[in-house]
Design a protein around this motif. Sequence first.
Motif, short mmCIF file in Angstrom:
data_model
loop_
_atom_site.label_atom_id
_atom_site.label_comp_id
_atom_site.label_asym_id
_atom_site.label_seq_id
_atom_site.Cartn_x
_atom_site.Cartn_y
_atom_site.Cartn_z
N ASN A 1 -4.04 1.95 -1.72
CA ASN A 1 -4.38 1.70 -0.30
C ASN A 1 -4.33 0.22 0.02
O ASN A 1 -4.06 -0.62 -0.84
CB ASN A 1 -5.76 2.29 0.03
CG ASN A 1 -6.84 1.74 -0.91
OD1 ASN A 1 -6.79 0.59 -1.32
ND2 ASN A 1 -7.80 2.58 -1.25
N ASP A 2 -4.62 -0.11 1.29
CA ASP A 2 -4.57 -1.50 1.72
C ASP A 2 -5.81 -2.29 1.31
O ASP A 2 -5.93 -3.47 1.63
CB ASP A 2 -4.35 -1.58 3.24
CG ASP A 2 -5.44 -0.86 4.02
OD1 ASP A 2 -6.39 -0.34 3.40
OD2 ASP A 2 -5.33 -0.81 5.27
N PRO B 1 0.82 -1.21 0.00
CA PRO B 1 0.00 0.00 0.00
C PRO B 1 0.86 1.27 0.00
O PRO B 1 1.80 1.39 0.78
CB PRO B 1 -0.79 -0.12 1.31
CG PRO B 1 -0.88 -1.59 1.55
CD PRO B 1 0.42 -2.15 1.06
#
Length: 361
Positions: A95-96, A53
């Motif tokens: 992002n994660d 991420p």
Amino acid sequence: SYWIDLRIQVAGSGGVESVSIALSNSRIVDSSRAFQGVSYLTPEGMNDVKMKPGEEKSYLGPLTWLSIGDKYFITALVPLTQGIEEWKVTMTRINDQGLEDVWLTPGETKRPSNELRLGLYFGPKEIDSLKAVDHELAEAINFGWFDIVARPLLYFLKFLYRFTHNYGVAIIVLTVLIKIAFWPLAHKGAKAMKTMQKIQPRLQKLKEKYGDDKERLNKELLQIYKTYKVNPMSGCLPMLLQIPVFFALYKVLLQAIELRHAPFMLWINDLSAPDRLMIPGVDIPMVHGLPVLTILMGISMWGQQKLSPASLDPTQAQMMQFLPLVFTFMFITFPSGLVLYWLVNNVLSIVQQYYINEYTD
């Protein structure tokens, strides 16, 4: 068709070098079973890009195609503009949650151009469909280290399907044929293991008698091996030769889109999904159905273990007893097509081991 021709006309002095095309996915689920995410093919080979991420990666050079894909489908950009020898690829994992963006920009061209041509492939990772559009898109199907063995197995599975019209039956036939092909090797290995078990008491006595004299011990051991015409490694070699085929077929049954929504029989209506026999009024926690095929696979593995020569090492023997249980729990989430292969292979191994135990000395 899964293929789209795209032409971009560029007005102004910037030329095509000022144009960027983006690919973006909604979510990529990380999986240890099959790569999912950004891939690109260059003249030097295939590249699967793994990012954390917030991480950004880039590439500049010749490009055959660029894609974002998951286990079964792929979205690919294929550069077709003449005169552009370098392309810049910028890849970001935002992002994660797995959101990824990919930007494709032409590098400097050798001649002025106001048109950008690309091919788009939005479709399944189905080998015939990918080969039909060419541009080396079939390389998107990647079975890892055992790809050179897995691809012929996939073609043969599809060949069998033309006659069986059922991928479950095709898997059974393929498993039987592989077992027949390896029968002489497996038979030799199992027979050697049985002989080794038979002479283990004599070997143990020699180790106790000549434990301090390594030279004499090795001489006596070699004499016993010569007398019984057995090699201590002969039981392992046939297994090692079968490993590439085993793992290749494992990858095929795990990733092939041909098994997606492919029915077998009874409650198994999707060979790419775990088998679940739904019982009215009964909700089993976690699995929400009875994994009948997986349980049968575990039982067959236990039966195979009981017929196989036991290890004289008590610790090893105790650990082996838990393997069927461990594999049963591990296979609960595996595709039913893969479980079916393992079950049939175990049943054939039981038949083979029974024959060796009963009819060979």
